[in-house]
Design a protein around this motif. Structure first.
Motif, PDB file in Angstrom:
ATOM      1  N   GLU A 209       0.793  -1.248   0.000  1.00  0.00           N
ATOM      2  CA  GLU A 209       0.000   0.000   0.000  1.00  0.00           C
ATOM      3  C   GLU A 209       0.821   1.292   0.000  1.00  0.00           C
ATOM      4  O   GLU A 209       0.327   2.335   0.448  1.00  0.00           O
ATOM      5  CB  GLU A 209      -0.908  -0.008   1.237  1.00  0.00           C
TER       6      GLU A 209
ATOM      7  N   HIS B  34      -8.356  -3.513  -0.618  1.00  0.00           N
ATOM      8  CA  HIS B  34      -7.552  -3.564   0.607  1.00  0.00           C
ATOM      9  C   HIS B  34      -6.450  -2.494   0.586  1.00  0.00           C
ATOM     10  O   HIS B  34      -6.309  -1.724   1.538  1.00  0.00           O
ATOM     11  CB  HIS B  34      -6.948  -4.972   0.748  1.00  0.00           C
TER      12      HIS B  34
ATOM     13  N   HIS C 203      -6.111   1.015   2.898  1.00  0.00           N
ATOM     14  CA  HIS C 203      -4.967   1.314   3.762  1.00  0.00           C
ATOM     15  C   HIS C 203      -4.634   2.810   3.759  1.00  0.00           C
ATOM     16  O   HIS C 203      -3.993   3.293   4.680  1.00  0.00           O
ATOM     17  CB  HIS C 203      -3.717   0.567   3.295  1.00  0.00           C
TER      18      HIS C 203
ATOM     19  N   GLU D 178      -3.813  -3.976   9.786  1.00  0.00           N
ATOM     20  CA  GLU D 178      -4.164  -5.113   8.933  1.00  0.00           C
ATOM     21  C   GLU D 178      -5.521  -5.730   9.284  1.00  0.00           C
ATOM     22  O   GLU D 178      -6.333  -5.995   8.414  1.00  0.00           O
ATOM     23  CB  GLU D 178      -3.053  -6.168   8.942  1.00  0.00           C
TER      24      GLU D 178
ATOM     25  N   TYR E 115      -3.927 -10.917  10.556  1.00  0.00           N
ATOM     26  CA  TYR E 115      -4.806 -10.384   9.514  1.00  0.00           C
ATOM     27  C   TYR E 115      -6.258 -10.828   9.729  1.00  0.00           C
ATOM     28  O   TYR E 115      -7.158 -10.000   9.862  1.00  0.00           O
ATOM     29  CB  TYR E 115      -4.359 -10.883   8.126  1.00  0.00           C
TER      30      TYR E 115
HETATM   31 ZN    ZN Z   1      -2.843  -4.895   4.425  1.00  0.00          ZN
END
Ligand code: ZN
Ligand code: B3K
Length: 874
Positions: A271, A304, A308, A327, A388
Motif C-alpha cells: 500500500e 484492501h 490502507h 491489517e 490479519y
Molecule cells: Zn494490508
C-alpha cells in the motif's frame, strides 16, 4: 547433531512489545536522490534530524547489506561514526542537524525481494516491514514520520517511467542518455511506505471524481502487451474509492493514485502512499486467462490496498507489534467491501473457511500468537492469518456489538483523534469505547490472548413452562506461547427456529435474533413463551472466532440446512452434517454407517429439488468439507482415515445423485462470459456438479464437451480439476493442450504448475522433479515456487504425508535451497512441517527429522530460525 546445538548457535534475539521506547531522534524531512544501475545503484539521503528530549545518546541508524560511501553533517564530511553490520552510530551534540548519507546497493543481486530489487527489467521496492534499511541507513521504525522528496536518475530508454510517492514536481534530461524525475509526497509517512519504480510499461489511465469534486488521476502500469487485462482492476479501484466515501466518509487525499504490476513479488500487494506495487497476479485479468476467484481477489486486494490509505497510511502503527491495528481493520474493511460488491454469503463462507482451516491450526501450533504479538524475532513472520484474519474477526465482533452506526462513530473519533499519527491497538479500542460510551475492558483481552476459545453449548427445554434455556461455557486451551488463559467477552448471535425453519420471537418486542454477551466461564440464558422445542441456530454468521461443541441432532442440522432463512447458517449446517458422518467413518476404518449416508443423500436430494435461489450457495452446500477443516476436528490427525472417509462420502453422492446433479449441471448455462453474480453462481454450481459427474460413465464426455465449449478460465479449470479429482485418463492430454496454449503466459502457466503439483497420484514425486526441471521453473519467482512447492505442501495431502517421508523431504529440500535466495518465501513454506505435533508418532519423527535438517543449515535466515526453533521446542 542435537537439536539444542542446531537451533541455538548465533541465535537472533527476540524483540519484546513491552520494551517499546519513543525514538531518541525524529527525522522530519527526507530528500533522496537515486542513480539507478542494476548492480551499482547510488543513493544519497539528506535528512532533517531532531533530537527527541534531553539526552546525549548517539543517533543509531539501521542498515542492512549496504556499502557506505559518505557521511556528512550540515554539509561537512565526517568520519567519527561507527559502522557495524546492521547499524550506523553517529554521536553529534546539536539538537537539530542535516545528515547526508551516501550508500551503494546492488538491486540485481537482491533475490530477497526486499529493499530495492529488479523484477525482470523493472526496478521495484518493498520496504514493509524493515526493508528501507536495505536502501539507506535510517530510523527504520514506523513511528518516525517524515515528508519525502525523491529524485530518480536512470537510463531513459530502458526505464522511461521513473516513479515514487506523491506528486511529480519536476523532470529533465541528464547526460549519457539518462533522464530524471522528482517526486514530492506532502503527507508525512513512515519509511515502510516509501516506494520507487523504474521501468518500461503500458500505461492504463482513468479518472475518479471524489465526493467533494476533486479529480484524481488513476494510473496503472503493467507489462507491455497487458493493457487489455487491467480493466477489472481499474474498475475495482473506482468502486473501492466510492465505497469508502459512502461507508466511512473517507476521501482520497493526493491528486494521483498509481498502481504498478510486477511479476516478482513476495506477497499480494503493498500500500505505498500513492504508489501501490502489486503482484501482477492481483491486477491482471481477462475472462480467458483468469477465474472468477481471480476476479474476486483482484477486487478485494485493490480495495484492501486502497483502504490502507486511511487505515495504515494516514493513521499508522506505533510499532510492529501493533500490525493488526492496520491489517485486521483493513481486512475487515475489504471484507465488507467484497460483501457489498458480490455475494455476501459466499464471501463470508470463504472467510470462515480460512479461519477454521488455517487460523485455528496456527493457534494450536508452535507459532501461536495473539493478534497483537508480544515477542518477535523476524517481523516478516507475523504477517499471519492470526494478525490479519483473526484480527479482522475481532474488528467484526466490535461491529456486531456496537452496530453499524456505533462502529462508524468509533471510526470517526479514531480519525479525529489520530490522523497523522502512529498509534496502538489500544488507541483504536479507546476510540470505539469512548464514541459509544461503553466499557470494553473485557473485550480488549482478545488483543493479548492467543488461542482458540472453545464454547460448549447445552440446551434444556421445559415443555410445561415453555421455557428454553441455553447453557454456555467457555474455555481456551493453553497455547505454545501462553500457559494461562482468561475468560473473554464473546458475542453469540443466535436465533430459535421451529421445524419449518421459521424464527421464534425471542422477546416481547418480537425480535427474532439476538446477540448474547458471554462474559463469564459459565452462563445461561432463558427464553420464555417457547411453545415447542426449538432448533437452535447459534453463532450465526460465525459471530466469534471460536470452536463450538454442541451435540445437535442430525434432524436439527437438517432442519437448518433445508429451511433456515439465513444462508450462512444453511451452509454451516450442511458442513456439520458432512463432518459428523465423515468423522464417524474415520472412527470405523473408513466405513460410514449406511443410515448416515442415506440420511445425507436424502437431504441433498431435497436440496437439489428445492434449490435455493443462490446457486453459488447450493454449490457450497453440495461440497464436502476440506481435509484441513476435518483435520481440525481430530486430536491426532488420521490422514488416511480422513482421505478415505471423505472420498467415500463424495463417491456416494456421485453414485446416488447422478440424475439430480446432471439436471442441475444442465441448468447452469451462461451465454458469453461476464463477471456478474448470477453467472458466477452458475459457474460455481456447474463445476461442483461436474466434479461429481466426472466419476460416472458420462464423465469423460462431459469433461471434453465443457473443455471444448469453454470461453473462460473458470470453466476450463473446472474441467481440469474434475478430471484430476477422479483420475480421468483424459487429464494428461488436456493438460498438455493447456500447456501448449499458455506456455508464454506467466500467470496462466502458474495454474498449470499448480494443477500438476496438487495431483494426488502415486508418482507425484517424480512429477515434481519434472516440474522443477521445466524450462519455465525458477527459484527466484515466488509465484512459481508457491504454485509448485506451496501447492504440494499445503494441498497435496496424500503426497506430502506419504509414510515413506518423501513428501516431507521434498519440501525441506526446497526450503533449504530458498533459505539463501528468498527467506520470506522459504519461511512461509515451513508451516505444514511445523505442525508435526498433530500427527501420529511415525509421521512426527519424519517431520521432526526434516526440521532438524533445516535447523542445521549454515546461515539460517532469522525467518526460518524463528519458526524452526519454535517448532522443535514445541
Ligand atoms: Zn494490508
Ligand atoms: N502491508 C503489506 C504486507 C507487507 C508484508 C511484508 N512482509 C500488504 C498488505 O497487507 O496490504
Amino acid at each position: 547433531m542435537s537439536d539444542e546445538r542446531s537451533v541455538t548457535s548465533n541465535a537472533p534475539i527476540a524483540k519484546k512489545r513491552s520494551d517499546y521506547q519513543v525514538p531518541d531522534f525524529f527525522i522530519e524531512q527526507v530528500d533522496m536522490t537515486f542513480w539507478l544501475e542494476p548492480s551499482e545503484t547510488r543513493v544519497l539521503t539528506k535528512s532533517k534530524v531532531r533530537r527527541n528530549g534531553d539526552h546525549q545518546r548517539p543517533l543509531v541508524l539501521d542498515g542492512d547489506d549496504l556499502e557506505l560511501l559518505k557521511v556528512s553533517i550540515n554539509g561537512i564530511g565526517i568520519n567519527t561514526y561507527q559502522c557495524s553490520e546492521k547499524q550506523l552510530s553517529i554521536a553529534y551534540d546539536a539538537n537539530e542537524f542535516e545528515l547526508e548519507i551516501e550508500t551503494q546497493i546492488n538491486p540485481a543481486s537482491n533475490t530477497s525481494l526486499e529493499g530495492l530489487y529488479l523484477s525482470n527489467n523493472t526496478f521495484s521496492t518493498q520496504c514493509e516491514a524493515e526493508g528501507f534499511r536495505k536502501i539507506t541507513y535510517f530510523l527504520d521504525r514506523p513511528d518516525v514520520l517524515a515528508t519525502y522528496q525523491v529524485t530518480v536518475h536512470a537510463d531513459k530508454q530502458k526505464y522511461p517511467y521513473l516513479l515514487s510517492n506523491g506528486n511529480c514536481i519536476a523532470k529533465g534530461e541528464g547526460d549519457n542518455g539518462t533522464h530524471w524525475v522528482t517526486w514530492q509526497d506532502p503527507f508525512k509517512k513512515p519509511c515502510y511506505l516509501f516506494a520507487l519504480v523504474a521501468g518500461d510499461f503500458d500505461l492504463v489511465e482513468d479518472k475518479f471524481v471524489t465526493q467533494s469534486g476533486r479529480t484524481i488521476d488513476l494510473q496503472f502500469f503493467v507489462d507491455k502487451g497487458n493493457a487489455s487485462r487491467a480493466g477489472h482492476a481499474v474498475e475495482s479501484l473506482k468502486k473501492a474509492m466510492r465505497w469508502d466515501e459512502e461507508t466511512f466518509g473517507l476521501e482520497y487525499d493526493l491528486d494521483i493514485y498509481m498502481v504498478v504490476a510486477v511479476d516478482f513479488f513476495n506477497m499480494g500487494a503493498m500500500e505505498n502512499k500513492g504508489l501501490n506495487i502489486f503482484n501482477s497476479k492481483c491486477v491482471l485479468a481477462d475472462p480467458e486467462s483468469a477465474t472468477d476467484e481471480d476476479y474476486f481477489n483482484i477486487e478485494s486486494i485493490i480495495g484492501h490496498e486502497y483502504f490502507h490509505n486511511w487505515t495504515g497510511n494516514r493513521v499508522t502503527c506505533r510499532d510492529w507489534f501493533q500490525l493488526s491495528l492496520k491489517e485486521g481493520l483493513t481486512v475487515f474493511r475489504d471484507q465488507q467491501f467484497s460483501s457489498d460488491m458480490s455475494s455476501p454469503v459466499t464471501t463470508r463462507i470463504s472467510q470462515v473457511k480460512l479461519i477454521k482451516e488455517r487460523q485455528f491450526a496456527e493457534d494450536s501450533g508452535p507459532m501461536s500468537h495473539p493478534i497483537r504479538p508480544d515477542e518477535v524475532i523476524e517481523m516478516n513472520n507475523f504477517y499471519t492469518v492470526t494478525v490479519y484474519d483473526k484480527g479482522a474477526e475481532v474488528i467484526r465482533m466490535m461491529h456486531t456489538m456496537l452496530g453499524k452506526d456505533g462502529f462508524r462513530r468509533g471510526m470517526d473519533l479514531y480519525f479525529e483523534r489520530h490522523d497523522g499519527q502512529a498509534v496502538t491497538c489500544d488507541d483504536f479500542v479507546n476510540a470505539m469505547q469512548d464514541a459509544n460510551n461503553v466499557d470494553m475492558s473485557l473485550f480488549r483481552r482478545w488483543y493479548g490472548q492467543s488461542g482458540t476459545p472453545e464454547v460448549s453449548v447445552k440446551e434444556i427445554y421445559d415443555a410445561e413452562q415453555q421455557i428454553y434455556r441455553i447453557e454456555l461455557s467457555q474455555h481456551t486451551p493453553k497455547t505454545a506461547d501462553q500457559a494461562h488463559k482468561q475468560v473473554l467477552h464473546i458475542p453469540v448471535d443466535m436465533m430459535l427456529l421451529n421445524a419449518r425453519g421459521e424464527a421464534e420471537a425471542l422477546d416481547q418486542d418480537g425480535n427474532t435474533s439476538t446477540v448474547l454477551d458471554l462474559c463469564e466461564s459459565k452462563q445461561s440464558f432463558e427464553f420464555h413463551g417457547i411453545k415447542e422445542k426449538p432448533v437452535l441456530d447459534i453463532f450465526r454468521s460465525f459471530s466469534a472466532p471460536v470452536k463450538v461443541h454442541f451435540e445437535q441432532s442430525t434432524q436439527d442440522m437438517a432442519a437448518i440446512m433445508l429451511h433456515a432463512r439465513d444462508d450462512f447458517s444453511r451452509w454451516e449446517a450442511s458442513q456439520s452434517l458432512f463432518t459428523n458422518a465423515i468423522l464417524d467413518g474415520v472412527k470405523h476404518q473408513g466405513v460410514i454407517a449406511d443410515n448416515k449416508i442415506a440420511f445425507i443423500l436424502d437431504c441433498l436430494q431435497q436440496l437439489l429439488q428445492n434449490k435455493p435461489d443462490d446457486f453459488a450457495l447450493l454449490g457450497e452446500m453440495l461440497s464436502v468439507p476440506s481435509y484441513d477443516s476435518l483435520a481440525q476436528k481430530m486430536a491426532v490427525v488420521d490422514v488416511e482415515g480422513i482421505l478415505a472417509s471423505r472420498q467415500l462420502m463424495q463417491d456416494s453422492i456421485a453414485d446416488a445423485l447422478v440424475d439430480e446433479l446432471h439436471a442441475a449441471y444442465s441448468l447452469c448455462r451462461n451465454d458469453g462470459y461476464a463477471y456478474q453474480q448470477e453467472q458466477i453462481a452458475n459457474r460455481r454450481l456447474s463445476n461442483v456438479c461436474l466434479t461429481y459427474l466426472a466419476k460416472g460413465q458420462q464423465g469423460e464426455s462431459l469433461l471434453l464437451q465443457q473443455f471444448e465449449r469453454s470461453d473462460n478460465m473458470t470453466d476450463t479449470l473446472g474441467v481440469l480439476k474434475a478430471a484430476r479429482r477422479y483420475n480421468v485418463p483424459v487429464f494428461e492430454k488436456l493438460m498438455s493442450q493447456f500447456e501448449s496454449k499458455w506456455h508464454d503466459d506467466v500467470l496462466v502457466l502458474d495454474k498449470w504448475f499448480s494443477l500438476h503439483a496438487g495431483a494426488e497420484t502415486d508418482d507425484i514425486l517424480a512429477k515434481l522433479d519434472l516440474l522443477t526441471a521445466h524450462a519455465h521453473y525458477s527459484n527466484s519467482n515466488p509465484n512459481r515456487i508457491r504454485a509448485v512447492v506451496g501447492t504440494f505442501a499445503f494441498f497435496n495431502t496424500s503426497g506430502f504425508h506419504n509414510m515413506n517421508g518423501s513428501g516431507y523431504r521434498y519440501v525441506a529440500d526446497a526450503i533449504i535451497q530458498l533459505n539463501r535466495i528468498n527467506p520470506q518465501v522459504a519461511s512461509r513454506l515451513i508451516t505444514p512441517l511445523s505442525e508435526w505435533q498433530r500427527y501420529g508418532e511415525d509421521r512426527q519423527d519424519l517431520m521432526k527429522g526434516e526440521l532438524l535438517r533445516i535447523a542445521d543449515q549454515p546461515h539460517l535466515s532469522p525467518d526460518l530460525y524463528e519458526k524452526v526453533s519454535k517448532a522443535l521446542h514445541f
